[in-house]
Write an enzyme that holds these catalytic residues in place. Structure first.
Site, PDB file in Angstrom:
ATOM      1  N   ARG A  26      -4.181  19.600 -19.927  1.00 48.80           N
ATOM      2  CA  ARG A  26      -2.915  19.629 -20.675  1.00 48.80           C
ATOM      3  C   ARG A  26      -1.996  20.721 -20.118  1.00 48.80           C
ATOM      4  O   ARG A  26      -0.790  20.728 -20.349  1.00 48.80           O
ATOM      5  CB  ARG A  26      -3.142  19.831 -22.181  1.00 48.80           C
ATOM      6  CG  ARG A  26      -1.838  19.929 -22.970  1.00 48.80           C
ATOM      7  CD  ARG A  26      -1.997  19.716 -24.481  1.00 48.80           C
ATOM      8  NE  ARG A  26      -3.131  20.428 -25.042  1.00 48.80           N
ATOM      9  CZ  ARG A  26      -3.167  21.748 -25.252  1.00 48.80           C
ATOM     10  NH1 ARG A  26      -2.138  22.506 -24.942  1.00 48.80           N
ATOM     11  NH2 ARG A  26      -4.251  22.303 -25.761  1.00 48.80           N
ATOM     12  N   TYR A  79      21.503   6.821 -21.320  1.00 46.92           N
ATOM     13  CA  TYR A  79      20.294   6.081 -21.689  1.00 46.92           C
ATOM     14  C   TYR A  79      20.074   6.194 -23.213  1.00 46.92           C
ATOM     15  O   TYR A  79      20.168   7.290 -23.782  1.00 46.92           O
ATOM     16  CB  TYR A  79      19.086   6.631 -20.915  1.00 46.92           C
ATOM     17  CG  TYR A  79      17.808   6.015 -21.384  1.00 46.92           C
ATOM     18  CD1 TYR A  79      17.596   4.650 -21.250  1.00 46.92           C
ATOM     19  CD2 TYR A  79      16.838   6.770 -22.015  1.00 46.92           C
ATOM     20  CE1 TYR A  79      16.438   4.058 -21.727  1.00 46.92           C
ATOM     21  CE2 TYR A  79      15.675   6.188 -22.490  1.00 46.92           C
ATOM     22  CZ  TYR A  79      15.493   4.832 -22.351  1.00 46.92           C
ATOM     23  OH  TYR A  79      14.355   4.245 -22.843  1.00 46.92           O
ATOM     24  N   ASP A 151      20.826  13.389 -15.070  1.00 50.89           N
ATOM     25  CA  ASP A 151      19.775  12.370 -15.041  1.00 50.89           C
ATOM     26  C   ASP A 151      20.046  11.515 -13.805  1.00 50.89           C
ATOM     27  O   ASP A 151      21.006  10.746 -13.760  1.00 50.89           O
ATOM     28  CB  ASP A 151      19.820  11.532 -16.331  1.00 50.89           C
ATOM     29  CG  ASP A 151      18.703  10.489 -16.381  1.00 50.89           C
ATOM     30  OD1 ASP A 151      18.242  10.061 -15.301  1.00 50.89           O
ATOM     31  OD2 ASP A 151      18.309  10.094 -17.492  1.00 50.89           O
ATOM     32  N   LYS A 176      10.824   4.610 -12.752  1.00 52.08           N
ATOM     33  CA  LYS A 176      11.691   3.647 -12.045  1.00 52.08           C
ATOM     34  C   LYS A 176      11.468   3.729 -10.531  1.00 52.08           C
ATOM     35  O   LYS A 176      10.401   3.378 -10.066  1.00 52.08           O
ATOM     36  CB  LYS A 176      13.151   3.904 -12.430  1.00 52.08           C
ATOM     37  CG  LYS A 176      13.363   4.246 -13.894  1.00 52.08           C
ATOM     38  CD  LYS A 176      13.050   3.096 -14.830  1.00 52.08           C
ATOM     39  CE  LYS A 176      13.464   3.457 -16.236  1.00 52.08           C
ATOM     40  NZ  LYS A 176      12.747   2.920 -17.310  1.00 52.08           N
TER      41      LYS A 176
HETATM   42  C1  PLP Z   1      18.534   6.612 -16.830  1.00 56.13           C
HETATM   43  C2  PLP Z   1      17.256   6.751 -17.623  1.00 56.13           C
HETATM   44  N1  PLP Z   1      16.860   7.961 -18.014  1.00 56.13           N
HETATM   45  C3  PLP Z   1      15.726   8.134 -18.731  1.00 56.13           C
HETATM   46  C4  PLP Z   1      14.953   7.059 -19.112  1.00 56.13           C
HETATM   47  C5  PLP Z   1      13.717   7.285 -19.927  1.00 56.13           C
HETATM   48  O1  PLP Z   1      12.612   7.194 -19.109  1.00 56.13           O
HETATM   49  P1  PLP Z   1      11.148   6.730 -19.594  1.00 56.13           P
HETATM   50  O2  PLP Z   1      11.262   5.276 -19.974  1.00 56.13           O
HETATM   51  O3  PLP Z   1      10.286   6.992 -18.415  1.00 56.13           O
HETATM   52  O4  PLP Z   1      10.780   7.559 -20.769  1.00 56.13           O
HETATM   53  C6  PLP Z   1      15.338   5.769 -18.719  1.00 56.13           C
HETATM   54  C7  PLP Z   1      14.516   4.612 -19.110  1.00 56.13           C
HETATM   55  O5  PLP Z   1      14.926   3.469 -19.009  1.00 56.13           O
HETATM   56  C8  PLP Z   1      16.528   5.610 -17.955  1.00 56.13           C
HETATM   57  O6  PLP Z   1      16.942   4.399 -17.568  1.00 56.13           O
END
Ligand code: PLP
Length: 383
Positions: A26, A79, A151, A176
């Site tokens: 952890r 998101y 992001d 992704k």
């Molecule tokens: C641009 C973006 N940021 C963050 C996330 C969140 O990621 P996770 O699904 O790995 O928690 C996503 C998920 O679709 C995303 O498209």
């Protein structure tokens, strides 16, 4: 050849007080450490901090850096999970937020207050791929003594390096493009600020949000082909965008690689390539668009992105269905809008699938490019 998977929750100490640096998974794990080193190298930073999901990364970031009374400015088309974190969780702890159109850097400056600690942006935006000028926003955040986090999930540090453009923090959902095979869920945070890295590790071990060893190991295999995958995805996306743009059944195409994109100059400046995500709007309304999506045979209907397979999403009924209809209209999320995460298939196969889906949906075959032409256009553009 392949870094080992340390699939263990704990590590044995040879004597009391000896070899205590690695103790419990952890806190840290050698397989996760290796992924952190690789992502740090891609980001141009010390080793990153890896998490169980992109949302675990974002949540840990804000819990590490904010306290009651603090304020955050965010991109309005962000998101959905990030928006939910502010509207349904952090607001209970006295953290306030303002969502603005960060494509106009001046909007960021107007939203900053004496309580603002972080500006959090997503570029390209989802689903219409509107760009935010990272360097312009970084100049504003520096003037105000505020941190800038980006992001960068849609492009990855291969195609856009937020820290080189002046940002302080880069966040990725490794789920992704970094993994790229739709096999894992994960996230990462990179920064050059050593004290912040230490704080992130402390909060991560407290919350228990660290990446799991097996997921880290799988991600280490996936990330090896990231540049090669992105190269093909960008080529396929460009071919697809050009074909769609010439198709009379299509109202508009959103892709930063097209000359018609109003933000192409900014894309050329801050991105190394336009990326593997694009969106297009059919002139036909809701019903034919849904029929077209349901008729796809090669491309799949799914809401994630960044993998080997071409995925198509219908934002107005899925990812963005919860948005206020007025905001949805303003953002250009109309019923004919389709988002594509372009995969590694042969581009002529993706186009052939789209053509047959258009025809099956009753979107006049005469309006689409004849099949024979479609393949030869791809040959010229890609091969
Ligand atoms: C641009 C973006 N940021 C963050 C996330 C969140 O990621 P996770 O699904 O790995 O928690 C996503 C998920 O679709 C995303 O498209």
């Amino acid at each position: 050849m392949i870094f080992p998977l340390y699939q263990t929750s704990m590590f044995v100490h040879q004597a009391v007080g000896l070899d205590t640096a690695i103790s419990y998974s952890r806190v840290s794990n050698p397989t996760v450490d290796m992924l952190e080193k690789v992502i740090g190298e891609l980001e141009g930073t010390p080793p990153a901090v890896c998490f169980r999901s992109g949302m675990a990364a974002t949540t840990t970031l804000f819990l590490a850096l904010l306290k009651a009374g603090d304020h955050v400015v965010l991109t309005e088309v962000i998101y959905g999970g990030t928006m939910r974190l502010f509207r349904e969780v952090l607001d209970h702890f006295g953290v306030t937020s303002t969502f603005v159109d960060t494509c106009e850097a001046a909007n960021v400056e107007s939203a900053i207050t004496a309580a603002t600690r972080i500006v959090f942006i997503e570029t390209p935006g989802n689903p219409t791929l509107k760009l935010t000028d990272i360097a312009a926003v970084a100049r504003i955040t520096k003037q105000h003594g505020v941190l800038l986090a980006v992001d960068n999930t849609f492009l990855t540090p291969i195609l856009q390096k937020p820290l080189e453009l002046g940002a302080d923090i880069s966040v990725l959902s490794t789920t992704k493009y970094i993994d790229g095979h739709n096999a894992t869920v994960g996230g990462s945070i990179a920064t050059r600020d050593e004290a912040m890295l230490e704080r992130l590790r402390l909060i991560r071990k407290t919350l228990g949000t660290i990446q799991a060893p097996f997921e880290a190991w799988l991600t280490l295999q996936g990330v090896k082909t990231l540049p090669a995958r992105l190269k093909i995805q960008c080529e396929n996306a460009m071919a697809l965008a050009s074909w769609l743009e010439r198709n009379p059944a299509v109202e508009r195409v959103y892709y930063p690689g097209l000359d018609s994109c109003p933000q192409k100059a900014l894309a050329d400046r801050q991105q190394r390539a336009p990326g593997g995500m694009l969106a297009f709007e059919l002139k036909a309304g809701l019903e034919p668009t849904i029929r077209m999506l349901n008729a796809l045979k090669l491309c799949v209907r799914a809401e994630s992105l960044g993998g080997l397979e071409t995925l198509m999403t219908h934002p107005s009924t899925t990812t963005h269905a919860d948005l206020d209809p007025e905001l949805r209209r303003r953002l250009g999320i109309r019923d004919g809008l389709v988002r594509i995460s372009v995969g590694l298939e042969a581009p002529e196969d993706i186009l052939a699938d789209l053509e047959q889906a258009f025809a099956a949906a009753g979107i006049s075959a005469a309006q689409t490019t004849p099949k024979s032409n479609a393949s030869s256009e791809v040959s010229r553009e890609v091969r």
